[in-house]
Design an enzyme around this catalytic site. Structure first.
Site, PDB file in Angstrom:
ATOM      1  N   THR A  99      52.513  17.683  -2.850  1.00  0.00           N
ATOM      2  CA  THR A  99      52.862  16.328  -3.299  1.00  0.00           C
ATOM      3  C   THR A  99      54.011  15.693  -2.512  1.00  0.00           C
ATOM      4  O   THR A  99      54.343  14.533  -2.759  1.00  0.00           O
ATOM      5  CB  THR A  99      53.238  16.338  -4.802  1.00  0.00           C
ATOM      6  OG1 THR A  99      54.311  17.266  -4.999  1.00  0.00           O
ATOM      7  CG2 THR A  99      52.073  16.749  -5.660  1.00  0.00           C
ATOM      8  N   TYR A 118      49.096  12.318   3.304  1.00  0.00           N
ATOM      9  CA  TYR A 118      49.006  12.694   1.880  1.00  0.00           C
ATOM     10  C   TYR A 118      47.904  11.896   1.191  1.00  0.00           C
ATOM     11  O   TYR A 118      47.022  12.455   0.540  1.00  0.00           O
ATOM     12  CB  TYR A 118      50.354  12.440   1.188  1.00  0.00           C
ATOM     13  CG  TYR A 118      50.303  12.510  -0.329  1.00  0.00           C
ATOM     14  CD1 TYR A 118      50.187  13.727  -0.982  1.00  0.00           C
ATOM     15  CD2 TYR A 118      50.375  11.350  -1.110  1.00  0.00           C
ATOM     16  CE1 TYR A 118      50.139  13.795  -2.375  1.00  0.00           C
ATOM     17  CE2 TYR A 118      50.328  11.413  -2.492  1.00  0.00           C
ATOM     18  CZ  TYR A 118      50.209  12.635  -3.126  1.00  0.00           C
ATOM     19  OH  TYR A 118      50.157  12.692  -4.506  1.00  0.00           O
TER      20      TYR A 118
END
Ligand SMILES: NC(=O)c1ccc[n+]([C@@H]2O[C@H](COP(=O)([O-])OP(=O)(O)OC[C@H]3O[C@@H](n4cnc5c(N)ncnc54)[C@H](OP(=O)(O)O)[C@@H]3O)[C@@H](O)[C@H]2O)c1
Length: 295
Positions: free
Chosen positions: A60, A131
């Site tokens: 994350t 991401y």
């Protein structure tokens, strides 16, 4: 009616811990219990008898992902493929946690009182970082299951105390409180917008979705579109910290590896229609403070 067995991946993460705190029959798997990139371990380990898997495990850290694209792809995309295949084989429902960052942040529709954020479920994703690209691939892999839910959320915050093996807080709220406690100045961006989300609200929403027949994409995020700077001011308000330590900066003033969307706030009208309740920034922070005071 509560479904029989819920499994949570990423069980040692912020959200995973909130989910298992809310429902005792949840089977929570940390990375040490199950590395989601190991397909044979995934297919052996979990899914027999599971009615639902809430898949929180992910890399994350957006800047880490930018500099480690292979890791990000392996965990966020192909790890999700492993989980989805195992869910399909076991007939389990998959709830996949995705992100507001799948959007590029360029949408400019003015907000009305009906809209809590800019992006709706049917808007076209256009990710601008490693991401977010790998999380969007994860969404596509989640859809190979027969029963899938994609939950997009934004800037999740909550109490990080009690997390194993973590010396320093990772999330913005905990970091900001720590810095302000120590009298350090913090810099907060005023020209990027999100929908900060209290982890306790999101955990409750996910358990509600686990028990429901809903399938598809739903945005579950805080009910307030807000800049990081204004959010930092609210943190100082709620936690009684010195606001003068918060410096207002522009996005280009901060050196960050990965690009971020300018405005990836999420419209949560659909979740609200489903009876899901999400707090605005002040109320979410108040809930977090109340939890801390009970400890
Ligand atoms: N936090 C946010 O602001 C935010 C915003 C939008 C969407 N989301 C999504 O929400 C989900 C939950 O986020 P979170 O805030 O709970 O994140 P988090 O605190 O970083 O937790 C993620 C967990 O995934 C675990 N993990 C990493 N690689 C793994 C692997 N190969 N196998 C198994 N587990 C692995 C991590 O293990 P370790 O503890 O060992 O590192 C960590 O416990 C994620 O899917 C994230 O993309 C989060």
């Amino acid at each position: 009616m509560q479904i029989k067995r819920v499994i949570v991946t990423g069980g040692n993460g912020l959200l995973g811990r909130y989910i298992s705190a809310q429902r005792k029959d949840v089977v929570s798997l940390s990375r040490a219990d199950l590395d989601i990139t190991d397909m044979s371990a995934v297919s052996k380990a979990i899914f027999k008898g599971a009615a639902c898997v809430i898949h929180c495990a992910a890399l994350t850290d957006v800047d880490y992902c930018e500099s480690h694209p292979e890791d990000a792809e392996n965990v966020n995309a192909f790890g999700t493929k492993n989980i989805a295949e195992a869910c399909r084989a076991a007939g389990a429902k998959l709830i996949y946690l995705s992100t507001d960052f799948v959007f590029d942040g360029a949408k400019t529709t003015p907000l009305t009182s009906k809209h809590t954020g800019v992006y709706k479920e049917e808007d076209e994703p256009n990710p601008i970082s490693i991401y977010s690209k790998t999380k969007l691939k994860g969404e596509e892999f989640a859809k190979i299951t027969d029963k899938w839910v994609v939950v997009r959320t934004s800037v999740v915050y909550g109490n990080e105390q009690g997390k194993r093996h973590q010396a320093k807080p990772k999330k913005f709220v905990n970091w900001a409180i720590g810095e302000l406690n120590n009298g350090h100045k913090i810099r907060a961006i005023h020209d990027e917008f999100n929908s900060p989300t209290f982890a306790g609200d999101l955990a409750a929403a996910l358990l509600k979705l686990a028990d429901s027949d809903f399938g598809g994409i739903v945005h579950c995020a805080g009910s307030e579109r807000i800049s990081r700077y204004d959010f930092a001011l609210k943190i100082a308000d709620v936690f009684g910290k010195d606001k003068s330590l918060i410096e207002k900066v522009k996005s280009e003033d901060l050196k960050r590896l990965a690009r971020r969307p300018k405005d990836s706030s999420l419209d949560i009208s659909k979740a609200k229609e489903m009876g899901i309740q999400m707090s605005d920034a002040s109320h979410g922070l108040e809930k977090m403070r109340e939890e801390l005071m009970k400890k």
